[in-house]
Scaffold this motif. Structure first.
Motif, PDB file in Angstrom:
ATOM      1  N   LEU A 167      35.770 -33.284  91.031  1.00 52.01           N
ATOM      2  CA  LEU A 167      36.005 -33.524  92.453  1.00 52.01           C
ATOM      3  C   LEU A 167      36.792 -34.808  92.677  1.00 52.01           C
ATOM      4  O   LEU A 167      37.580 -34.910  93.623  1.00 52.01           O
ATOM      5  N   THR A 168      36.598 -35.801  91.800  1.00 53.30           N
ATOM      6  CA  THR A 168      37.366 -37.044  91.911  1.00 53.30           C
ATOM      7  C   THR A 168      38.857 -36.775  91.759  1.00 53.30           C
ATOM      8  O   THR A 168      39.669 -37.196  92.599  1.00 53.30           O
ATOM      9  N   LEU A 169      39.240 -36.079  90.701  1.00 49.61           N
ATOM     10  CA  LEU A 169      40.670 -35.809  90.496  1.00 49.61           C
ATOM     11  C   LEU A 169      41.231 -34.896  91.584  1.00 49.61           C
ATOM     12  O   LEU A 169      42.352 -35.106  92.061  1.00 49.61           O
ATOM     13  N   LEU A 170      40.453 -33.887  91.978  1.00 49.14           N
ATOM     14  CA  LEU A 170      40.906 -32.998  93.045  1.00 49.14           C
ATOM     15  C   LEU A 170      41.033 -33.768  94.360  1.00 49.14           C
ATOM     16  O   LEU A 170      41.996 -33.570  95.123  1.00 49.14           O
ATOM     17  N   GLY A 171      40.095 -34.667  94.637  1.00 55.48           N
ATOM     18  CA  GLY A 171      40.154 -35.462  95.860  1.00 55.48           C
ATOM     19  C   GLY A 171      41.319 -36.429  95.886  1.00 55.48           C
ATOM     20  O   GLY A 171      41.944 -36.642  96.933  1.00 55.48           O
ATOM     21  N   LEU A 172      41.646 -37.021  94.750  1.00 60.95           N
ATOM     22  CA  LEU A 172      42.789 -37.932  94.695  1.00 60.95           C
ATOM     23  C   LEU A 172      44.084 -37.213  95.018  1.00 60.95           C
ATOM     24  O   LEU A 172      45.019 -37.811  95.580  1.00 60.95           O
ATOM     25  N   GLY A 173      44.166 -35.919  94.664  1.00 58.24           N
ATOM     26  CA  GLY A 173      45.389 -35.158  94.930  1.00 58.24           C
ATOM     27  C   GLY A 173      45.438 -34.534  96.303  1.00 58.24           C
ATOM     28  O   GLY A 173      46.508 -34.445  96.911  1.00 58.24           O
ATOM     29  N   THR A 174      44.286 -34.092  96.824  1.00 56.41           N
ATOM     30  CA  THR A 174      44.270 -33.419  98.122  1.00 56.41           C
ATOM     31  C   THR A 174      44.010 -34.374  99.277  1.00 56.41           C
ATOM     32  O   THR A 174      44.266 -34.031 100.437  1.00 56.41           O
ATOM     33  N   GLN A 175      43.503 -35.566  98.989  1.00 57.64           N
ATOM     34  CA  GLN A 175      43.263 -36.593 100.008  1.00 57.64           C
ATOM     35  C   GLN A 175      43.886 -37.912  99.537  1.00 57.64           C
ATOM     36  O   GLN A 175      43.225 -38.931  99.404  1.00 57.64           O
ATOM     37  N   PRO A 176      45.171 -37.920  99.262  1.00 54.72           N
ATOM     38  CA  PRO A 176      45.782 -39.070  98.577  1.00 54.72           C
ATOM     39  C   PRO A 176      45.754 -40.378  99.369  1.00 54.72           C
ATOM     40  O   PRO A 176      45.827 -41.453  98.771  1.00 54.72           O
TER      41      PRO A 176
END
Length: 602
Positions: free
Chosen positions: A461-470
């Motif tokens: 979720l951290t990596l996905l969040g960094l990309g989708t909520q930059p």
């Protein structure tokens, strides 16, 4: 460094800890527990009568998977290679001696459950491999292992009855790895009973094995069900088919285990990140509270004398094994674990309903503070008011810590847990975004100094969040994450492939758009925050190749990042390694945030 010079955050990792002791059914003075006393988590044998404690395993990367035989004669432990979770069961005499292969003739595999017979010579061994799916064998000393179950979907050993005549299996032959059905068979594989709540209704419901009655010739099986939207226990007579439901007036998830004489149940009730214990009398239906301190009970067992031993902690108080007799069951010598600060609750309105968040911050600190959003793994797990050395370390260094029981978490009802299907990762991050906004608007969190972190599913979720909520995060710290969902699926252990098929509705070839939408690799070029990733090179759950794919994409555009690879699997059981990893994470955060928090002490 001497103990007096050591910072509290490091003491919390080094202080000796013990697990709740497992005890032998027919030799209750013999127990088995896990401890980090030597600096590595290993199994220990404990003779309660003499007080003697003996380290039973000693491996460079630690050992935590073990079981004591009912007669107390043998310690079974799982032997893998450097944390890859692929190996064989071995056993050694309780009093010490050479290890031997416990199930000769069975090739290495991933474990899928183990049940040991009271006769001292029988075991039911579950295995899974990429080629065979799940197989279950009846193993008897001096005989060739005999296959009694096989299926390409995930399954596992539930329990073996007290007299060895019945074997309970949890299976997902219907293809839904989140909701098991139950089957009971004889040792010769003859079917006895089947219970399946996944069919015949509008929604699929899960079942779980909690254990056969500890009474000779008793066919009662204690199981968990979800028929009223949460986990609850019932007693199933697998011969007559009779089901005795326990309608308990408790608002959260309820689990149970037998008291040793089979007359009562030890009830564990989990609600809103706390837990408590009860005794339920099967004859009178009386529910009696068992006093425990406010916080979380992470394991409990009823002893032959009627007392209950339990492992308790709170966010502020370190874990301890207590007894209802008033005694501390195990108090390891050496350095004592320093306390931390209490947790407070926040309820935030989100797109799928109220979200429960747990907040810790330095004593007396006023916001806005640099804030760590620490996301739990699973995803079918939850954060609770229990002690955690990692969050406590961040608090010591001046950070607020926010932990979120996003949709997919357990403990808030089946609908909340099951909500993440198909839009995997994206649904959880909607809840994370809602809590982030609340934390900023409430004055707790500094919007320019927000760290997104987590391990395993939390790392994903951290990596996905960094990309989708930059634009939401200043730093990302992902520990053993899923980074490239498609490659992760093809490389991971078979049981996790089954879970991914359930969550996303198929394989990457069958539902490519869903895998793409849920994969951090899809959004890697949108990441703005500096990224720190740590990964075990032998990890079968979040394999290294898919992480390397993600890192290659970061490097291609010179995005700020660091990667730390270590020689273990899905996390480390070595205390020094855990300390090193957290120190590196905090140093990375300190480097990339505006300076306000206190730097970690070497």
């Amino acid at each position: 460094m001497s103990e007096s010079d050591m910072p509290d955050w490091e003491k919390r990792f080094r202080a000796p800890r013990v697990s709740l002791p497992d005890w032998a059914e027919d030799a209750p003075d013999r127990s088995l527990f896990v401890s980090n006393a030597t600096g590595t988590y290993e199994l220990y044998a404990w003779d309660r009568a003499s007080g003697e404690q003996r380290q039973a395993t000693n491996r460079p990367n630690g050992t935590t998977d073990g079981l004591l035989s009912p007669d107390g004669a043998w310690i079974w432990w799982f032997d893998d290679k450097d944390g890859d979770e692929f190996g064989v069961w071995r056993r050694q005499p309780f009093g010490g001696g050479a290890d031997e292969e416990a199930a000769p003739g069975l090739e290495p595999s991933y474990p899928s459950g183990l049940a040991l017979g009271r006769d001292g010579r029988t075991a039911v061994v579950g295995r899974s491999t990429d080629d065979e799916g799940t197989t279950i064998y009846l193993v008897r000393v001096g005989e060739k292992p005999r296959e009694i179950y096989r299926h390409h979907e995930s399954a596992g050993v539930g329990d073996l009855s007290h007299d060895g005549s019945l074997i309970a299996i949890e299976h997902t032959e219907h293809g839904d790895a989140m909701h098991s059905a139950l089957r009971v068979i004889r040792p010769d594989a003859t079917p006895v009973a089947e219970l399946d709540d996944t069919r015949g209704g509008a929604e699929e419901l899960g079942l779980e094995v909690l254990g056969f009655a500890p009474v000779e010739g008793d066919p009662r099986l204690l199981i968990g069900h979800q028929r009223r939207g949460r986990w609850e226990p019932l007693v199933w007579d697998v011969v007559t088919g009779e089901q005795t439901d326990l309608t308990l007036d408790l608002p959260g998830d309820v689990s149970a285990e037998w008291f040793p004489d089979g007359s009562a149940l030890l009830i564990a009730h989990s609600h809103e990140a706390r837990s408590e214990l009860f005794r339920y009398d099967l004859a009178t239906h009386e529910l009696t509270g068992i006093p425990t301190p406010a916080g979380s009970v992470s394991g409990a067992t009823a002893r032959p004398d009627g007392s209950v031993e339990y492992l308790w902690s709170s966010a502020a108080e370190p874990p301890v094994v207590r007894s209802t007799t008033g005694e501390v069951v195990l108090d390891p010598p050496g350095m004592k674990c320093p306390p931390s600060v209490p947790v407070s609750d926040a309820w935030v309105e989100g797109p799928g309903g109220r979200i429960h968040a747990l907040i810790q911050k330095p004593v007396g600190a006023e916001g806005p503070l640099p804030t760590v959003f620490d996301l739990h793994g699973g995803p079918t797990w939850h954060d609770s008011d229990s002690f955690a050395a990692g969050p406590a370390a961040w608090v010591d260094h001046g950070y607020a810590v926010v932990r979120i029981n996003y949709r997919g978490s357990t403990g808030y009802g089946r609908a909340w847990t099951d909500a993440l299907k198909h839009r995997v990762g994206l649904i959880e991050l909607e809840d994370v975004a809602a809590v982030r906004d609340w934390a900023v608007e409430s004055g707790l969190a500094d919007p320019d100094r927000l760290i997104l972190t987590g391990g395993s599913w939390g790392g994903y979720l951290t990596l996905l969040g960094l990309g989708t909520q930059p634009d939401s995060w200043a730093v990302g710290i992902a520990v053993v994450p899923v980074a490239d969902y498609v490659t992760a699926y093809h490389d991971e252990m078979e049981s996790l492939k089954a879970m991914d098929r359930t969550l996303l509705g198929g394989t990457p070839e069958e539902v490519p758009d869903r895998f793409a939408a849920s994969s951090p690799l899809t959004y890697v070029d949108d990441v703005k925050a500096p990224v720190y990733i740590s990964a075990g090179v032998n990890d079968p759950r979040c394999p290294i190749r898919q992480i390397d794919n993600y890192v290659t994409r970061l490097a291609a555009r010179s995005a700020p990042h660091e990667v730390y690879r270590y020689d273990a699997g899905h996390g480390s059981l070595v205390v020094d390694e855990r300390i090193k990893q957290l120190r590196l994470e905090m140093e990375f955060a300190e480097t990339h945030l505006t300076p306000t928090a206190t730097a970690p002490t070497d």
